[in-house]
Enzyme design. Sequence first.
Site, PDB file in Angstrom:
ATOM      1  N   HIS A  76       0.202  -1.313  -0.035  1.00  0.00           N
ATOM      2  CA  HIS A  76      -0.251  -0.055  -0.360  1.00  0.00           C
ATOM      3  C   HIS A  76       0.332   1.137   0.109  1.00  0.00           C
ATOM      4  O   HIS A  76       0.374   2.565  -0.330  1.00  0.00           O
ATOM      5  CB  HIS A  76      -0.854   0.421   1.444  1.00  0.00           C
ATOM      6  CG  HIS A  76      -0.780   0.672   2.126  1.00  0.00           C
ATOM      7  ND1 HIS A  76      -0.309  -0.211   3.241  1.00  0.00           N
ATOM      8  CD2 HIS A  76      -0.131   2.136   3.079  1.00  0.00           C
ATOM      9  CE1 HIS A  76       0.299   0.827   4.629  1.00  0.00           C
ATOM     10  NE2 HIS A  76       0.355   1.467   4.222  1.00  0.00           N
ATOM     11  N   ASP A 122       0.199  -7.656   1.540  1.00  0.00           N
ATOM     12  CA  ASP A 122       0.584  -6.300   1.413  1.00  0.00           C
ATOM     13  C   ASP A 122       1.629  -6.407   2.166  1.00  0.00           C
ATOM     14  O   ASP A 122       1.918  -6.051   2.643  1.00  0.00           O
ATOM     15  CB  ASP A 122      -0.249  -5.441   3.110  1.00  0.00           C
ATOM     16  CG  ASP A 122      -0.087  -3.607   2.735  1.00  0.00           C
ATOM     17  OD1 ASP A 122       0.803  -3.423   1.388  1.00  0.00           O
ATOM     18  OD2 ASP A 122      -0.322  -3.439   3.582  1.00  0.00           O
ATOM     19  N   GLN A 212       0.181   5.297  11.571  1.00  0.00           N
ATOM     20  CA  GLN A 212       0.557   6.911  10.474  1.00  0.00           C
ATOM     21  C   GLN A 212       1.346   7.117  10.164  1.00  0.00           C
ATOM     22  O   GLN A 212       2.513   8.014  10.388  1.00  0.00           O
ATOM     23  CB  GLN A 212      -0.761   7.716   9.448  1.00  0.00           C
ATOM     24  CG  GLN A 212      -1.505   7.606   9.500  1.00  0.00           C
ATOM     25  CD  GLN A 212      -2.777   6.640   9.769  1.00  0.00           C
ATOM     26  OE1 GLN A 212      -2.577   6.416  11.195  1.00  0.00           O
ATOM     27  NE2 GLN A 212      -2.979   5.235   9.774  1.00  0.00           N
ATOM     28  N   GLY A 213       2.760   5.865   9.217  1.00  0.00           N
ATOM     29  CA  GLY A 213       3.883   6.455   8.704  1.00  0.00           C
ATOM     30  C   GLY A 213       4.978   4.821   9.536  1.00  0.00           C
ATOM     31  O   GLY A 213       5.863   5.568   8.677  1.00  0.00           O
ATOM     32  N   ASP A 214       4.484   4.338  10.131  1.00  0.00           N
ATOM     33  CA  ASP A 214       5.132   3.671   9.875  1.00  0.00           C
ATOM     34  C   ASP A 214       4.493   2.457   9.271  1.00  0.00           C
ATOM     35  O   ASP A 214       5.650   1.353   8.677  1.00  0.00           O
ATOM     36  CB  ASP A 214       4.596   2.776  11.679  1.00  0.00           C
ATOM     37  CG  ASP A 214       5.025   4.363  12.511  1.00  0.00           C
ATOM     38  OD1 ASP A 214       5.981   4.674  12.520  1.00  0.00           O
ATOM     39  OD2 ASP A 214       4.252   4.175  13.402  1.00  0.00           O
ATOM     40  N   SER A 215       4.036   2.620   8.522  1.00  0.00           N
ATOM     41  CA  SER A 215       3.836   1.500   7.942  1.00  0.00           C
ATOM     42  C   SER A 215       4.456   0.933   6.219  1.00  0.00           C
ATOM     43  O   SER A 215       5.335   2.289   6.589  1.00  0.00           O
ATOM     44  CB  SER A 215       2.413   2.149   6.653  1.00  0.00           C
ATOM     45  OG  SER A 215       1.087   1.950   6.506  1.00  0.00           O
TER      46      SER A 215
HETATM   47  N1  ARG Z   1      -1.519   2.328   7.510  1.00  0.00           N
HETATM   48  C1  ARG Z   1      -0.871   3.103   8.640  1.00  0.00           C
HETATM   49  C2  ARG Z   1       0.769   3.835   7.504  1.00  0.00           C
HETATM   50  O1  ARG Z   1       0.112   4.340   5.741  1.00  0.00           O
HETATM   51  C3  ARG Z   1       0.042   2.080   9.362  1.00  0.00           C
HETATM   52  C4  ARG Z   1      -1.178   2.272  10.160  1.00  0.00           C
HETATM   53  C5  ARG Z   1      -1.067   1.040  11.006  1.00  0.00           C
HETATM   54  N2  ARG Z   1      -2.052   1.579  12.608  1.00  0.00           N
HETATM   55  C6  ARG Z   1      -2.053   0.759  13.668  1.00  0.00           C
HETATM   56  N3  ARG Z   1      -3.254   1.846  14.359  1.00  0.00           N
HETATM   57  N4  ARG Z   1      -1.375   0.085  13.919  1.00  0.00           N
HETATM   58  O2  ARG Z   1       1.418   4.038   8.035  1.00  0.00           O
END
Ligand code: ARG
Length: 260
Positions: A76, A122, A212-215
């Site tokens: 993603h 993913d 967000q940003g850790d993905s």
């Molecule tokens: N989708 C998020 C990203 O793009 C990461 C989300 C992780 N969320 C969580 N609750 N662990 O950075």
Amino acid sequence: MSGFTRARSAALVLASAAAAAVLAAPSAVAAPEPIVGGTTTTTSAYPFVMQITDASQNQFCGGTLVAPTKVVTAAHCMVGETTRSVRVVGGRTNLNGTNGTVAKVSRIWVNPDYTDATNGDDVAVLTLSTSMPYAPVKYVSASDTGVYATGASARILGWGTTRENGSSSNQLRTATVPLVSDSSCRTSYGSDFVASDMVCAGLPSGGVDTCQGDSGGPLLLGGVLAGITSWGEGCARAGYPGVYTRLTTFSGLVSAQVNS
Ligand code: ARG
């Protein structure tokens, strides 16, 4: 990149906000601190943790160096990206740093089964144009399914937001979270949780999570890459663990890229 997380979250927000209001004190709704709930660390301590950035070196995802020119990240994270639009930055602890090594990307492999409709599958592998002078980390093989024992301590790392709707951390952060059973994660997320593709980690009371940003960044079990930060309902919420790509399912596909 994280757009799908917001999209998928929208329908759940009202229900979970209502539940949180009933179940948790207000102070517990606003989750505390780093990655969410962790500590600062460095790329010297974790040299395989990479920033995935745009061409201006603005970080938007994490990645993991598994060979000198191969970086595992989330599919993603690569939506809308091209080899021209992406860079990988290693050895740079701080987002505002200029040190470390910047590599261009010569190939982006995205798992062909990935769709943002499900968040399943993913995983992506980037091939770098130049080698990273940092030690790669091992990743799980297909037969290592035993690593996902409920309660096992998983290490998460990233520059993502330090609370839901917060801002990114300038310095790399890390935390440990226990793995959650598949049945428990199914209770949290219903059919959005696909046990063959995903594994969950977090405390029942929340408070520690990726955000967000850790993905795209690593989930390590016993020092081995075993998951990829993928999605979650908000961040660090009670009853909503983080969801990670179950890497054993994709080890063969990743190896085919790493060895090509
Ligand atoms: N989708 C998020 C990203 O793009 C990461 C989300 C992780 N969320 C969580 N609750 N662990 O950075």
